[in-house]
Design a protein around this motif. Structure first.
Motif, PDB file in Angstrom:
ATOM      1  N   LEU A 106       0.803  -1.225   0.000  1.00 45.33           N
ATOM      2  CA  LEU A 106       0.000   0.000   0.000  1.00 45.33           C
ATOM      3  C   LEU A 106       0.836   1.276   0.000  1.00 45.33           C
ATOM      4  O   LEU A 106       0.378   2.321  -0.460  1.00 45.33           O
ATOM      5  N   THR A 107       2.058   1.191   0.532  1.00 43.41           N
ATOM      6  CA  THR A 107       2.887   2.389   0.662  1.00 43.41           C
ATOM      7  C   THR A 107       3.925   2.522  -0.449  1.00 43.41           C
ATOM      8  O   THR A 107       4.795   3.380  -0.371  1.00 43.41           O
ATOM      9  N   GLY A 108       3.832   1.684  -1.459  1.00 37.01           N
ATOM     10  CA  GLY A 108       4.722   1.821  -2.606  1.00 37.01           C
ATOM     11  C   GLY A 108       5.960   0.962  -2.549  1.00 37.01           C
ATOM     12  O   GLY A 108       6.899   1.147  -3.332  1.00 37.01           O
ATOM     13  N   GLY A 109       5.977  -0.009  -1.652  1.00 34.13           N
ATOM     14  CA  GLY A 109       7.122  -0.907  -1.548  1.00 34.13           C
ATOM     15  C   GLY A 109       7.079  -1.994  -2.606  1.00 34.13           C
ATOM     16  O   GLY A 109       6.099  -2.122  -3.347  1.00 34.13           O
ATOM     17  N   PRO A 110       8.119  -2.818  -2.642  1.00 33.58           N
ATOM     18  CA  PRO A 110       8.237  -3.854  -3.664  1.00 33.58           C
ATOM     19  C   PRO A 110       7.497  -5.149  -3.324  1.00 33.58           C
ATOM     20  O   PRO A 110       7.764  -6.189  -3.914  1.00 33.58           O
ATOM     21  N   CYS A 111       6.562  -5.092  -2.399  1.00 33.19           N
ATOM     22  CA  CYS A 111       5.850  -6.293  -1.947  1.00 33.19           C
ATOM     23  C   CYS A 111       4.553  -6.475  -2.723  1.00 33.19           C
ATOM     24  O   CYS A 111       3.989  -5.521  -3.249  1.00 33.19           O
ATOM     25  N   THR A 112       4.097  -7.714  -2.734  1.00 33.64           N
ATOM     26  CA  THR A 112       2.785  -8.032  -3.270  1.00 33.64           C
ATOM     27  C   THR A 112       1.989  -8.673  -2.147  1.00 33.64           C
ATOM     28  O   THR A 112       2.403  -9.702  -1.596  1.00 33.64           O
ATOM     29  N   TYR A 113       0.881  -8.065  -1.801  1.00 29.41           N
ATOM     30  CA  TYR A 113       0.025  -8.595  -0.744  1.00 29.41           C
ATOM     31  C   TYR A 113      -0.611  -9.879  -1.241  1.00 29.41           C
ATOM     32  O   TYR A 113      -1.250  -9.903  -2.289  1.00 29.41           O
ATOM     33  N   THR A 114      -0.446 -10.964  -0.495  1.00 28.33           N
ATOM     34  CA  THR A 114      -0.936 -12.272  -0.922  1.00 28.33           C
ATOM     35  C   THR A 114      -2.165 -12.726  -0.144  1.00 28.33           C
ATOM     36  O   THR A 114      -2.641 -13.841  -0.341  1.00 28.33           O
ATOM     37  N   GLY A 115      -2.678 -11.859   0.733  1.00 28.26           N
ATOM     38  CA  GLY A 115      -3.836 -12.226   1.538  1.00 28.26           C
ATOM     39  C   GLY A 115      -5.147 -11.946   0.823  1.00 28.26           C
ATOM     40  O   GLY A 115      -5.177 -11.453  -0.308  1.00 28.26           O
ATOM     41  N   ALA A 116      -6.208 -12.281   1.515  1.00 23.59           N
ATOM     42  CA  ALA A 116      -7.552 -12.039   0.999  1.00 23.59           C
ATOM     43  C   ALA A 116      -7.851 -10.538   1.034  1.00 23.59           C
ATOM     44  O   ALA A 116      -7.184  -9.776   1.730  1.00 23.59           O
ATOM     45  N   ASP A 117      -8.877 -10.133   0.266  1.00 23.40           N
ATOM     46  CA  ASP A 117      -9.233  -8.716   0.284  1.00 23.40           C
ATOM     47  C   ASP A 117      -9.834  -8.369   1.647  1.00 23.40           C
ATOM     48  O   ASP A 117     -10.215  -9.240   2.430  1.00 23.40           O
ATOM     49  N   MET A 118      -9.893  -7.083   1.943  1.00 22.05           N
ATOM     50  CA  MET A 118     -10.281  -6.624   3.266  1.00 22.05           C
ATOM     51  C   MET A 118     -11.714  -7.001   3.639  1.00 22.05           C
ATOM     52  O   MET A 118     -11.998  -7.312   4.796  1.00 22.05           O
ATOM     53  N   VAL A 119     -12.619  -7.030   2.684  1.00 21.88           N
ATOM     54  CA  VAL A 119     -13.996  -7.425   2.980  1.00 21.88           C
ATOM     55  C   VAL A 119     -14.015  -8.873   3.444  1.00 21.88           C
ATOM     56  O   VAL A 119     -14.619  -9.208   4.471  1.00 21.88           O
ATOM     57  N   GLU A 120     -13.337  -9.737   2.720  1.00 22.57           N
ATOM     58  CA  GLU A 120     -13.304 -11.154   3.081  1.00 22.57           C
ATOM     59  C   GLU A 120     -12.633 -11.370   4.433  1.00 22.57           C
ATOM     60  O   GLU A 120     -13.121 -12.132   5.268  1.00 22.57           O
ATOM     61  N   VAL A 121     -11.529 -10.684   4.677  1.00 23.91           N
ATOM     62  CA  VAL A 121     -10.801 -10.830   5.940  1.00 23.91           C
ATOM     63  C   VAL A 121     -11.680 -10.431   7.124  1.00 23.91           C
ATOM     64  O   VAL A 121     -11.651 -11.074   8.174  1.00 23.91           O
ATOM     65  N   HIS A 122     -12.482  -9.402   6.961  1.00 25.55           N
ATOM     66  CA  HIS A 122     -13.254  -8.856   8.077  1.00 25.55           C
ATOM     67  C   HIS A 122     -14.707  -9.319   8.110  1.00 25.55           C
ATOM     68  O   HIS A 122     -15.456  -8.945   9.021  1.00 25.55           O
ATOM     69  N   ARG A 123     -15.106 -10.153   7.146  1.00 25.95           N
ATOM     70  CA  ARG A 123     -16.489 -10.639   7.083  1.00 25.95           C
ATOM     71  C   ARG A 123     -16.847 -11.381   8.371  1.00 25.95           C
ATOM     72  O   ARG A 123     -16.097 -12.213   8.855  1.00 25.95           O
ATOM     73  N   GLY A 124     -17.987 -11.023   8.929  1.00 23.96           N
ATOM     74  CA  GLY A 124     -18.472 -11.683  10.132  1.00 23.96           C
ATOM     75  C   GLY A 124     -17.911 -11.115  11.430  1.00 23.96           C
ATOM     76  O   GLY A 124     -18.337 -11.507  12.510  1.00 23.96           O
ATOM     77  N   MET A 125     -16.962 -10.200  11.337  1.00 23.49           N
ATOM     78  CA  MET A 125     -16.359  -9.641  12.551  1.00 23.49           C
ATOM     79  C   MET A 125     -17.216  -8.526  13.147  1.00 23.49           C
ATOM     80  O   MET A 125     -17.098  -8.220  14.327  1.00 23.49           O
ATOM     81  N   ALA A 126     -18.057  -7.924  12.336  1.00 19.75           N
ATOM     82  CA  ALA A 126     -18.945  -6.841  12.780  1.00 19.75           C
ATOM     83  C   ALA A 126     -18.184  -5.752  13.539  1.00 19.75           C
ATOM     84  O   ALA A 126     -18.603  -5.303  14.600  1.00 19.75           O
ATOM     85  N   ILE A 127     -17.078  -5.342  12.976  1.00 21.71           N
ATOM     86  CA  ILE A 127     -16.266  -4.288  13.593  1.00 21.71           C
ATOM     87  C   ILE A 127     -17.044  -2.977  13.540  1.00 21.71           C
ATOM     88  O   ILE A 127     -17.555  -2.582  12.492  1.00 21.71           O
ATOM     89  N   THR A 128     -17.134  -2.334  14.694  1.00 18.37           N
ATOM     90  CA  THR A 128     -17.856  -1.067  14.776  1.00 18.37           C
ATOM     91  C   THR A 128     -16.920   0.090  14.435  1.00 18.37           C
ATOM     92  O   THR A 128     -15.698  -0.077  14.400  1.00 18.37           O
TER      93      THR A 128
END
Length: 141
Positions: free
Chosen positions: A77-99
């Motif tokens: 996200l900050t312009g580094g040479p990495c590739t995020y290999t995780g799930a998208d943020m909606v999928e990661v947080h689904r069901g957590m009901a974060i307020t």
């Protein structure tokens, strides 16, 4: 009058290198690249672990993986040479009901971590602005 001119010249002389440094550095570089991001995420995770407002969401989380994925995502996200290999943020947080309050608590923890690492306010604001775009993908999922 001469004092004002000297003050203006001094301000320009001092401000110019600061502006050039900000323009020439990506947010990734300002965070200290991979090593700096890793240290920041370690402090951030420790802040979360001590926060009763949000710790319930992390009780059954693989902390090592969480730390790694945070660092990887932040690097990308900050312009580094990495590739995020995780799930998208909606999928990661689904069901957590974060307020919204919990999201804000997490932001406070990140600010504490950034201040612990003495990141300049401009760098902190750039990172917070970048991460704020994820709000809708996290809160209420």
């Amino acid at each position: 009058m001469q004092k004002h001119v000297v003050a203006i010249i001094l301000a320009i002389v001092l401000w110019q290198p600061l502006c050039q440094a900000q323009v020439g550095n990506s947010l990734y570089q300002q965070l200290g690249e991979r090593a700096g991001i890793n240290e920041l995420m370690t402090t951030f995770v420790l802040e979360i672990a001590e926060d009763e407002r949000v710790i319930e969401h992390f009780r059954n989380v693989d902390i090592e993986r969480f730390h790694h994925m945070l660092g990887e995502h932040l690097c990308e996200l900050t312009g580094g040479p990495c590739t995020y290999t995780g799930a998208d943020m909606v999928e990661v947080h689904r069901g957590m009901a974060i307020t919204r309050s919990e999201f804000n608590a997490i932001v406070e923890n990140l600010i504490k971590a950034m201040e612990h690492h003495q990141l300049p306010t401009a760098t902190q604001n750039r990172l917070l602005s970048t991460l704020a775009e994820l709000h809708g993908e996290i809160v209420g999922q």
